[in-house]
Design a protein around this motif. Sequence first.
Motif, PDB file in Angstrom:
ATOM      1  N   ASP A 130     -30.389  61.734   5.963  1.00 41.74           N
ATOM      2  CA  ASP A 130     -31.619  62.204   5.895  1.00 41.74           C
ATOM      3  C   ASP A 130     -31.735  63.495   5.467  1.00 41.74           C
ATOM      4  OD1 ASP A 130     -34.395  60.797   5.201  1.00 41.74           O
ATOM      5  OD2 ASP A 130     -33.917  60.551   7.143  1.00 41.74           O
ATOM      6  N   VAL A 152     -26.123  54.590  -2.347  1.00 37.86           N
ATOM      7  CA  VAL A 152     -27.463  54.549  -3.279  1.00 37.86           C
ATOM      8  C   VAL A 152     -27.363  54.984  -4.647  1.00 37.86           C
ATOM      9  CG1 VAL A 152     -29.221  54.530  -1.689  1.00 37.86           C
ATOM     10  CG2 VAL A 152     -28.564  56.872  -3.108  1.00 37.86           C
ATOM     11  N   ASN A 209     -39.592  53.745  -3.923  1.00 37.24           N
ATOM     12  CA  ASN A 209     -38.351  54.002  -3.378  1.00 37.24           C
ATOM     13  C   ASN A 209     -36.849  53.086  -3.674  1.00 37.24           C
ATOM     14  OD1 ASN A 209     -36.791  56.064  -1.815  1.00 37.24           O
ATOM     15  ND2 ASN A 209     -37.097  54.322   0.311  1.00 37.24           N
ATOM     16  N   THR A 244     -42.149  57.902   8.217  1.00 40.90           N
ATOM     17  CA  THR A 244     -41.599  58.682   6.844  1.00 40.90           C
ATOM     18  C   THR A 244     -42.180  59.840   6.663  1.00 40.90           C
ATOM     19  OG1 THR A 244     -41.308  56.562   5.915  1.00 40.90           O
ATOM     20  CG2 THR A 244     -40.031  58.521   4.290  1.00 40.90           C
ATOM     21  N   HIS A 301     -40.725  61.717  11.853  1.00 37.32           N
ATOM     22  CA  HIS A 301     -40.916  62.779  10.616  1.00 37.32           C
ATOM     23  C   HIS A 301     -41.446  64.467  11.528  1.00 37.32           C
ATOM     24  CE1 HIS A 301     -38.226  62.022   7.021  1.00 37.32           C
ATOM     25  NE2 HIS A 301     -37.826  60.540   7.769  1.00 37.32           N
ATOM     26  N   PRO A 326     -37.121  61.493  -0.841  1.00 37.12           N
ATOM     27  CA  PRO A 326     -37.367  62.126  -1.888  1.00 37.12           C
ATOM     28  C   PRO A 326     -38.686  61.572  -2.828  1.00 37.12           C
ATOM     29  CG  PRO A 326     -35.006  61.454  -2.076  1.00 37.12           C
ATOM     30  CD  PRO A 326     -36.061  61.329  -0.379  1.00 37.12           C
TER      31      PRO A 326
HETATM   32  C1  LIG Z   1     -32.112  50.481  -4.873  1.00 37.33           C
HETATM   33  C2  LIG Z   1     -31.688  50.995  -6.295  1.00 37.33           C
HETATM   34  C3  LIG Z   1     -30.053  51.059  -6.795  1.00 37.33           C
HETATM   35  C4  LIG Z   1     -32.403  50.065  -7.787  1.00 37.33           C
HETATM   36  O1  LIG Z   1     -32.773  50.873  -8.232  1.00 37.33           O
HETATM   37  P1  LIG Z   1     -33.191  49.912 -10.478  1.00 37.33           P
HETATM   38  O2  LIG Z   1     -32.785  51.307 -11.025  1.00 37.33           O
HETATM   39  O3  LIG Z   1     -33.772  49.287 -10.081  1.00 37.33           O
HETATM   40  O4  LIG Z   1     -30.961  49.653 -10.053  1.00 37.33           O
HETATM   41  P2  LIG Z   1     -30.815  48.680 -11.468  1.00 37.33           P
HETATM   42  O5  LIG Z   1     -30.195  47.774 -10.566  1.00 37.33           O
HETATM   43  O6  LIG Z   1     -31.442  48.143 -11.962  1.00 37.33           O
HETATM   44  O7  LIG Z   1     -28.956  49.225 -11.343  1.00 37.33           O
HETATM   45  C5  LIG Z   1     -29.703  50.875 -12.040  1.00 37.33           C
HETATM   46  C6  LIG Z   1     -28.110  51.859 -12.406  1.00 37.33           C
HETATM   47  O8  LIG Z   1     -27.817  51.874 -10.912  1.00 37.33           O
HETATM   48  C7  LIG Z   1     -26.960  51.281 -10.725  1.00 37.33           C
HETATM   49  N1  LIG Z   1     -26.200  50.980  -9.289  1.00 37.33           N
HETATM   50  C8  LIG Z   1     -27.817  49.878  -8.742  1.00 37.33           C
HETATM   51  N2  LIG Z   1     -27.481  49.870  -7.189  1.00 37.33           N
HETATM   52  C9  LIG Z   1     -26.297  51.153  -7.680  1.00 37.33           C
HETATM   53  C10 LIG Z   1     -25.843  51.515  -5.916  1.00 37.33           C
HETATM   54  N3  LIG Z   1     -26.447  50.923  -4.713  1.00 37.33           N
HETATM   55  N4  LIG Z   1     -24.882  52.250  -6.287  1.00 37.33           N
HETATM   56  C11 LIG Z   1     -25.000  53.546  -7.463  1.00 37.33           C
HETATM   57  N5  LIG Z   1     -24.835  52.500  -8.587  1.00 37.33           N
HETATM   58  C12 LIG Z   1     -26.089  51.870  -8.384  1.00 37.33           C
HETATM   59  C13 LIG Z   1     -26.346  50.514 -11.347  1.00 37.33           C
HETATM   60  O9  LIG Z   1     -24.931  50.162 -11.818  1.00 37.33           O
HETATM   61  C14 LIG Z   1     -26.753  50.784 -12.841  1.00 37.33           C
HETATM   62  O10 LIG Z   1     -26.225  51.878 -13.493  1.00 37.33           O
HETATM   63  P3  LIG Z   1     -25.898  51.710 -15.012  1.00 37.33           P
HETATM   64  O11 LIG Z   1     -25.624  50.547 -15.476  1.00 37.33           O
HETATM   65  O12 LIG Z   1     -27.268  51.474 -15.279  1.00 37.33           O
HETATM   66  O13 LIG Z   1     -24.986  52.686 -15.274  1.00 37.33           O
HETATM   67  C15 LIG Z   1     -32.407  52.442  -6.544  1.00 37.33           C
HETATM   68  O14 LIG Z   1     -33.481  52.286  -6.197  1.00 37.33           O
HETATM   69  C16 LIG Z   1     -31.819  53.256  -5.747  1.00 37.33           C
HETATM   70  O15 LIG Z   1     -30.671  53.454  -5.451  1.00 37.33           O
HETATM   71  N6  LIG Z   1     -33.022  53.678  -4.135  1.00 37.33           N
HETATM   72  C17 LIG Z   1     -32.063  54.771  -3.485  1.00 37.33           C
HETATM   73  C18 LIG Z   1     -33.589  55.281  -2.752  1.00 37.33           C
HETATM   74  C19 LIG Z   1     -33.028  56.124  -1.449  1.00 37.33           C
HETATM   75  O16 LIG Z   1     -31.762  56.307  -1.460  1.00 37.33           O
HETATM   76  N7  LIG Z   1     -33.877  56.816  -1.245  1.00 37.33           N
HETATM   77  C20 LIG Z   1     -34.161  57.198  -0.254  1.00 37.33           C
HETATM   78  C21 LIG Z   1     -33.503  57.040   1.428  1.00 37.33           C
HETATM   79  S1  LIG Z   1     -34.567  55.581   2.428  1.00 37.33           S
HETATM   80  C22 LIG Z   1     -35.379  56.916   2.567  1.00 37.33           C
HETATM   81  O17 LIG Z   1     -34.582  58.187   3.144  1.00 37.33           O
HETATM   82  C23 LIG Z   1     -36.127  56.211   4.406  1.00 37.33           C
HETATM   83  C24 LIG Z   1     -35.758  56.127   5.982  1.00 37.33           C
HETATM   84  C25 LIG Z   1     -34.559  55.300   5.597  1.00 37.33           C
HETATM   85  O18 LIG Z   1     -34.752  57.956   6.289  1.00 37.33           O
HETATM   86  C26 LIG Z   1     -36.657  55.988   6.680  1.00 37.33           C
HETATM   87  C27 LIG Z   1     -37.199  56.827   6.998  1.00 37.33           C
HETATM   88  O19 LIG Z   1     -38.073  58.209   6.767  1.00 37.33           O
HETATM   89  O20 LIG Z   1     -38.682  56.297   6.280  1.00 37.33           O
END
Ligand SMILES: CC(C)(COP(=O)([O-])OP(=O)([O-])OC[C@H]1O[C@@H](n2cnc3c(N)ncnc32)[C@H](O)[C@@H]1OP(=O)([O-])[O-])[C@@H](O)C(=O)NCCC(=O)NCCSC(=O)C[C@@](C)(O)CC(=O)[O-]
Length: 364
Positions: A48, A83, A167, A237, A268, A300
């Motif tokens: 994070d 992710v 997200n 968050t 946070h 982010p």
């Molecule tokens: C969920 C998705 C993947 C949907 O994202 P999407 O674009 O809807 O996914 P998709 O299924 O359409 O796939 C798009 C592309 O991403 C690839 N893909 C799909 N999944 C993955 C994966 N896991 N690893 C690697 N690659 C991946 C997939 O293979 C494809 O690749 P392409 O065919 O275009 O080359 C996207 O929205 C995402 O990665 N989101 C992450 C957001 C994130 O990390 N946010 C920060 C963390 S949460 C946070 O910080 C809060 C927390 C936890 O700390 C608590 C708080 O403070 O509240």
Amino acid sequence: MSRLATLPRRLALLRPLRGTTCTARSYSTASEQRLDNRVKIVEVGPRDGLQNEKNIVPLATKIELIERLAKTGLQTIEAGSFVAPKWVPQMANSSEILSHILTTPPPSPHPLTYSFLAPNMKGLSNAFSILDANPSSFSTESNPSPSKPSLEMAVFASATETFSQKNLNASIAASLEAFRAVISAAKETPYNLRVRGYISVVLGCPFEGYDVSPHRVAEIATELLEMGVDEIALGDTTGMGTAPRTKDLLNCLRSAGIRNEDVAMHFHDTYGQALVNTAVALEHGIRTFDASVSGLGGCPYSPGATGNVATEDVVYFMESLGMDTGVDLDGVAEVGEWISKELGRGNGSTVGRAVLGRRKRKQE
Ligand SMILES: CC(C)(COP(=O)([O-])OP(=O)([O-])OC[C@H]1O[C@@H](n2cnc3c(N)ncnc32)[C@H](O)[C@@H]1OP(=O)([O-])[O-])[C@@H](O)C(=O)NCCC(=O)NCCSC(=O)C[C@@](C)(O)CC(=O)[O-]
């Protein structure tokens, strides 16, 4: 007894939510009456803390950060995130980090748990491919080994629809459906991993404001627990949480039958309320708190949110109350100063700066 074996007992405690109110009961739970002064701090700095850094942090720096933190007595370190790299490029080398932890476990005074986020089966499969290449290098719930690191996967839901879309590019319902598969696969043999279930924006949303229903948070938490997560991490968050709202939220979860021991708080410090809210949660009976060394962090997808509450600040605060974190304050303050310099930014921990300043004055 494995966590899975205790699941029916845990779920039996969850009462149906329909018709529950968020009014606090006028009595304390048995666990609160127990004098338990041990607090678990989950260090989220390497994930994070770093995920929002604009410049890509070199892999060697990330690994050194984890290794330095492992020596301070922390029990759990969130080390990376499986992710989509196009969404969060900073986490793109999480496979290498996991691989390094398994092949060269960081020296630590006690066995450590390393946590990684995985929002879908694609992320989990990427993590599994590293585990498959190192099958006997981690401790599992069915085959525990004190000399090997334990692993945990984390899924992350949202308390509001807008944040969920921003997200995860999915509705809350769709994200929960994706998590169901992740949770059950992570728990299956041969992996038998612990799973954490985050819920973001529980005390305020960057898009929907303060209008976040604690009742909705309790519903989502219940659903995640029913799917098998071992712990719910409640994410403020945006740092918009206040003491009364934290109290209301925790009372609502208690009314829904969710146990304090299944809840972690993730504050946070954007509005400077994190330690006040920590005090409220501690008094409520929560004993697991997330923190980030030198207050690194931000999400982010949460514009304007600053870092997590600093690990140094939480350790000092807990010690002042006679709570035992097992973390070496001086040691973690040194890590905070080191990583701040590596990132070319000021040390975000008030306590870290004070501890190191006092030490410097003594040496002069
Ligand atoms: C969920 C998705 C993947 C949907 O994202 P999407 O674009 O809807 O996914 P998709 O299924 O359409 O796939 C798009 C592309 O991403 C690839 N893909 C799909 N999944 C993955 C994966 N896991 N690893 C690697 N690659 C991946 C997939 O293979 C494809 O690749 P392409 O065919 O275009 O080359 C996207 O929205 C995402 O990665 N989101 C992450 C957001 C994130 O990390 N946010 C920060 C963390 S949460 C946070 O910080 C809060 C927390 C936890 O700390 C608590 C708080 O403070 O509240």
